[in-house]
Design a protein around this motif. Structure first.
Motif, PDB file in Angstrom:
ATOM      1  N   CYS A   1      -3.556  -2.990   8.146  1.00 44.12           N
ATOM      2  CA  CYS A   1      -2.494  -2.205   7.524  1.00 44.12           C
ATOM      3  C   CYS A   1      -1.254  -3.070   7.410  1.00 44.12           C
ATOM      4  O   CYS A   1      -0.893  -3.765   8.364  1.00 44.12           O
ATOM      5  CB  CYS A   1      -2.156  -0.972   8.366  1.00 44.12           C
ATOM      6  SG  CYS A   1      -3.478   0.227   8.421  1.00 44.12           S
TER       7      CYS A   1
ATOM      8  N   LYS B   1       4.088  -1.247   2.921  1.00 41.42           N
ATOM      9  CA  LYS B   1       3.922  -1.104   1.473  1.00 41.42           C
ATOM     10  C   LYS B   1       4.569  -2.233   0.683  1.00 41.42           C
ATOM     11  O   LYS B   1       4.051  -2.642  -0.357  1.00 41.42           O
ATOM     12  CB  LYS B   1       4.480   0.236   1.026  1.00 41.42           C
ATOM     13  CG  LYS B   1       3.355   1.075   0.501  1.00 41.42           C
ATOM     14  CD  LYS B   1       3.795   2.260  -0.254  1.00 41.42           C
ATOM     15  CE  LYS B   1       2.890   3.421  -0.001  1.00 41.42           C
ATOM     16  NZ  LYS B   1       1.509   3.181   0.205  1.00 41.42           N
TER      17      LYS B   1
ATOM     18  N   ALA C   1       1.955  -4.844   0.251  1.00 40.31           N
ATOM     19  CA  ALA C   1       0.615  -4.425  -0.132  1.00 40.31           C
ATOM     20  C   ALA C   1       0.072  -5.207  -1.328  1.00 40.31           C
ATOM     21  O   ALA C   1      -1.082  -5.642  -1.319  1.00 40.31           O
ATOM     22  CB  ALA C   1       0.580  -2.922  -0.417  1.00 40.31           C
TER      23      ALA C   1
ATOM     24  N   THR D   1       0.005   0.489   3.875  1.00 39.44           N
ATOM     25  CA  THR D   1      -1.190   0.513   3.033  1.00 39.44           C
ATOM     26  C   THR D   1      -2.319  -0.084   3.860  1.00 39.44           C
ATOM     27  O   THR D   1      -2.138  -1.122   4.502  1.00 39.44           O
ATOM     28  CB  THR D   1      -0.979  -0.295   1.744  1.00 39.44           C
ATOM     29  OG1 THR D   1       0.101   0.275   1.012  1.00 39.44           O
ATOM     30  CG2 THR D   1      -2.231  -0.282   0.876  1.00 39.44           C
TER      31      THR D   1
END
Length: 128
Positions: free
Chosen positions: A3, A6, A9, A77
């Motif tokens: 992860c 964002k 990402a 993300t």
């Protein structure tokens, strides 16, 4: 499961696409439950894996059984990457157990002098 915030990402997705052998990308999830049913029906990536290692600024800050306090909402993300762990048991069941499985150790890994194709902050050397 990896992860990233964002903001990173796109760069991480591009890194995986530029380096498909070391980072075989299986799926991208905008939220913990945003997975295709063909990958994992009704899965919650923040709760369903057996263990999570949480890193912040390059340092491990905790190992937990539930990462829902870390991945709340859409600030991260998730990227599901393929790995030999997904087929080692099948080899063992067929009578061909990998040596490290028999020894009860992790697979040996080596950092090469081959550079990965970089994308944003992601790069480094190939590990085999």
């Amino acid at each position: 499961l990896v992860c990233v915030p964002k903001a990173h990402a796109f760069d991480f997705a591009r890194f995986c696409l530029l380096n498909p052998r070391p980072c075989p990308l299986l799926a991208i999830a905008a939220t913990p439950t945003d997975l295709s049913p063909t990958i994992a029906r009704d899965a919650d990536l923040a709760r369903d894996l057996p263990r999570y290692r949480v890193w912040r600024d390059g340092v491990v800050v905790e190992d937990v059984n539930d990462a829902s306090h870390v991945w709340t909402g859409d600030e991260l993300t998730g990227f599901l990457l393929g790995c030999s762990f997904s087929w080692e048991q099948a080899l063992a069941d067929a009578g061909y157990p990998p040596r490290h499985v028999e020894a009860g150790t992790n697979v040996a890994m080596y950092v090469t002098n081959v550079e990965n194709a970089a994308s944003g902050p992601f790069g480094g050397f190939l590990v085999v």
